[in-house]
Write a protein that holds these residues in place. Sequence first.
Motif, PDB file in Angstrom:
ATOM      1  N   VAL A   8       0.855  -1.194   0.000  1.00 41.38           N
ATOM      2  CA  VAL A   8       0.000   0.000   0.000  1.00 41.38           C
ATOM      3  C   VAL A   8       0.887   1.239   0.000  1.00 41.38           C
ATOM      4  CG1 VAL A   8      -1.819   1.265   1.211  1.00 41.38           C
ATOM      5  CG2 VAL A   8      -1.814  -1.241   1.228  1.00 41.38           C
ATOM      6  N   PRO A  35      -3.031   5.749  -5.259  1.00 42.26           N
ATOM      7  CA  PRO A  35      -4.036   6.531  -5.986  1.00 42.26           C
ATOM      8  C   PRO A  35      -3.482   7.314  -7.189  1.00 42.26           C
ATOM      9  CG  PRO A  35      -3.967   7.136  -3.631  1.00 42.26           C
ATOM     10  CD  PRO A  35      -2.947   6.081  -3.842  1.00 42.26           C
ATOM     11  N   CYS A  42       8.610  14.667  -2.830  1.00 46.10           N
ATOM     12  CA  CYS A  42       8.952  15.812  -1.980  1.00 46.10           C
ATOM     13  C   CYS A  42      10.426  16.174  -2.145  1.00 46.10           C
ATOM     14  CB  CYS A  42       8.648  15.498  -0.515  1.00 46.10           C
ATOM     15  SG  CYS A  42       6.916  15.597  -0.083  1.00 46.10           S
ATOM     16  N   SER A  45      11.408  19.081  -4.331  1.00 43.51           N
ATOM     17  CA  SER A  45      10.289  20.018  -4.520  1.00 43.51           C
ATOM     18  C   SER A  45      10.674  21.410  -4.015  1.00 43.51           C
ATOM     19  CB  SER A  45       9.020  19.513  -3.825  1.00 43.51           C
ATOM     20  OG  SER A  45       9.167  19.491  -2.415  1.00 43.51           O
ATOM     21  N   ASN A  46      11.608  21.477  -3.065  1.00 47.79           N
ATOM     22  CA  ASN A  46      12.094  22.792  -2.649  1.00 47.79           C
ATOM     23  C   ASN A  46      12.865  23.475  -3.780  1.00 47.79           C
ATOM     24  OD1 ASN A  46      11.059  22.749  -0.016  1.00 47.79           O
ATOM     25  ND2 ASN A  46      12.846  21.647   0.792  1.00 47.79           N
ATOM     26  N   VAL A  77      -6.707   2.390  -0.661  1.00 50.35           N
ATOM     27  CA  VAL A  77      -7.159   1.353   0.262  1.00 50.35           C
ATOM     28  C   VAL A  77      -7.966   2.045   1.354  1.00 50.35           C
ATOM     29  CG1 VAL A  77      -6.460  -0.384   1.942  1.00 50.35           C
ATOM     30  CG2 VAL A  77      -5.230  -0.179  -0.225  1.00 50.35           C
ATOM     31  N   GLY A 105       3.163   6.872   4.142  1.00 47.95           N
ATOM     32  CA  GLY A 105       3.658   8.225   4.385  1.00 47.95           C
ATOM     33  C   GLY A 105       2.961   8.879   5.569  1.00 47.95           C
ATOM     34  N   ARG A 160       8.103  14.686   8.923  1.00 49.86           N
ATOM     35  CA  ARG A 160       8.783  14.239   7.709  1.00 49.86           C
ATOM     36  C   ARG A 160       9.931  15.173   7.373  1.00 49.86           C
ATOM     37  NH1 ARG A 160       5.067  13.422   2.451  1.00 49.86           N
ATOM     38  NH2 ARG A 160       5.458  11.269   3.042  1.00 49.86           N
ATOM     39  N   CYS A 161      11.098  14.597   7.131  1.00 47.82           N
ATOM     40  CA  CYS A 161      12.267  15.337   6.626  1.00 47.82           C
ATOM     41  C   CYS A 161      12.769  16.461   7.535  1.00 47.82           C
ATOM     42  CB  CYS A 161      12.009  15.905   5.232  1.00 47.82           C
ATOM     43  SG  CYS A 161      13.523  16.426   4.412  1.00 47.82           S
ATOM     44  N   GLY A 289       8.978   3.430   6.240  1.00 46.83           N
ATOM     45  CA  GLY A 289       9.070   4.851   5.925  1.00 46.83           C
ATOM     46  C   GLY A 289       8.564   5.779   7.007  1.00 46.83           C
ATOM     47  N   ASP A 290       8.037   6.920   6.556  1.00 43.18           N
ATOM     48  CA  ASP A 290       7.643   8.003   7.459  1.00 43.18           C
ATOM     49  C   ASP A 290       6.633   7.551   8.508  1.00 43.18           C
ATOM     50  OD1 ASP A 290       9.209   9.597   5.876  1.00 43.18           O
ATOM     51  OD2 ASP A 290       7.588  10.869   5.144  1.00 43.18           O
ATOM     52  N   LYS A 299      12.865  10.522   9.202  1.00 45.00           N
ATOM     53  CA  LYS A 299      11.795  10.272   8.239  1.00 45.00           C
ATOM     54  C   LYS A 299      12.257  10.838   6.897  1.00 45.00           C
ATOM     55  CE  LYS A 299       8.131  10.399  11.685  1.00 45.00           C
ATOM     56  NZ  LYS A 299       8.080   8.938  11.848  1.00 45.00           N
ATOM     57  N   TYR A 334      20.790  15.109   1.568  1.00 50.84           N
ATOM     58  CA  TYR A 334      21.438  16.281   0.982  1.00 50.84           C
ATOM     59  C   TYR A 334      20.487  17.463   1.066  1.00 50.84           C
ATOM     60  CZ  TYR A 334      24.838  13.085  -1.050  1.00 50.84           C
ATOM     61  OH  TYR A 334      25.812  12.150  -1.212  1.00 50.84           O
ATOM     62  N   TRP A 385      22.351  11.688  -6.302  1.00 49.67           N
ATOM     63  CA  TRP A 385      21.519  10.890  -5.398  1.00 49.67           C
ATOM     64  C   TRP A 385      20.089  10.849  -5.908  1.00 49.67           C
ATOM     65  CZ3 TRP A 385      17.197  12.638  -2.721  1.00 49.67           C
ATOM     66  CH2 TRP A 385      16.575  11.655  -1.940  1.00 49.67           C
TER      67      TRP A 385
END
Length: 395
Positions: A8, A35, A42, A45-46, A77, A105, A160-161, A289-290, A299, A334, A385
């Motif tokens: 999932v 979905p 992410c 995305s910065n 789900v 996530g 996250r992050c 993961g997160d 995360k 990074y 990376w």
Amino acid sequence: ARHRILVVGGGFGGATAARYLLKRDPSLEVTLVEPSQSYVTCPFSNLYLGGLRDWDSLAHGFDDLRALGVRVVHDRVEAIDAEKRQAALSDGTRINWDRLILSPGIDIRWGTLEGYDEAAAELTPHAWKAGPQTQLLQRQLAEMPDGGTFVMVIPEGAYRCPPGPYERAAMVAHYFKTHKPASKILLLDGKDQFSKQGLFQQGWKALYGEMIEWVGLSGDGQVVRVDARAKEVETAFGTVHRADVLNVIPPQQAGLIAAQAGVTDASGWAPVKGGSFASALVEGVHVLGDATIASPMPKSGFAANTQAKVAVAVILAELAGAPIPEASYANTCYSLIGPGYGISVAGVYRAEGDAIVEVPDSGGVSPLDAPASFREAEARYGEGWYASICRDIWG
Ligand code: FAD
């Protein structure tokens, strides 16, 4: 009979798991439910917000996983029945599994921060899930007049992050320096220390002078209330700050399906066994993961990727009745502070019983006061990376 494995989430953890399951055992029946037709990362995305990356370069489709033999289903789900080993999708389809891997996530804890609910996020985006939120924030930055103030609200606790907000500040500063040099950036933080702090502060100063102001918890940085219409925030001590563009990174929890499946505890995150990422609460389910409690691992997408590989190795060994391999995990985050100016933090981890520990002297952060050539090399490593991990996951 072929073993049926349901994954999932098609992000960093889930898509890695699906690929490595089939790569290592093509006889498996692997279904991946996600979905989105195309997953937007992410990571980087910065850089999109900074004008250094175009949107399409962040999107990754699932054709390569399909070509490998993964059955990719674009749906959500809605419910997990761990006893029956069955998942229900939004369209009513049911999927039975022998093993379940959840990598959903994060979800936002709406309303925990007063005034910040789903409607508020449409006015003052979090942009902490890459997609329309990120594009909304980018448009607001583009429409902001020169001389405006960008305010970012940064949470305490698990999110996250860890270095993500500070990289975002640098990338917005790069955009301002290039297009709106009279603008200001105010970071209101719910904590007194942050990831790679010395390196970020040195880089911000070197590239953007006084443009970025960071206010920590003890300097009255903790935001307790958001007024999204007025674009105002109020701190714990009652100070009100007005923004031209307001980016609220709110408190978070594991993706909601994890709670529905019963794998989360009172913290809102999923406890796992450190040697396998098997749920500590529900038999036959792995969480990646997160969504997990994996401290001291952060995360991060890289962490989710290595956790997935370990979980796959353990699942295959269990299915084959072979000895369980020993877990080893790695992470490098990074961050880009400006074009040709990168920094990083790295760590290697292993399991000790059900806990995860950092291998002594294994990692560390980039040195302070490094020469420009060093920062330039790290910016290139960061790009390398991103290219290689995306190829490793989505092909
Ligand atoms: P995700 O990648 O979020 O994947 C979860 C997927 O599950 C989603 O696609 C979602 O649609 C799907 N899903 C959720 N619920 C359901 C459901 N019920 N049914 C079906 N599907 C579902 N990490 C790095 O390593 N390096 C970086 O440079 C970096 N930069 C970042 C910058 C920012 C601004 C941010 C916000 C994060 C950054 N990260 C970075 C962190 C990274 O994005 C996450 O750690 C990573 O995405 C975690 O992977 P995951 O598989 O746990 O979750």
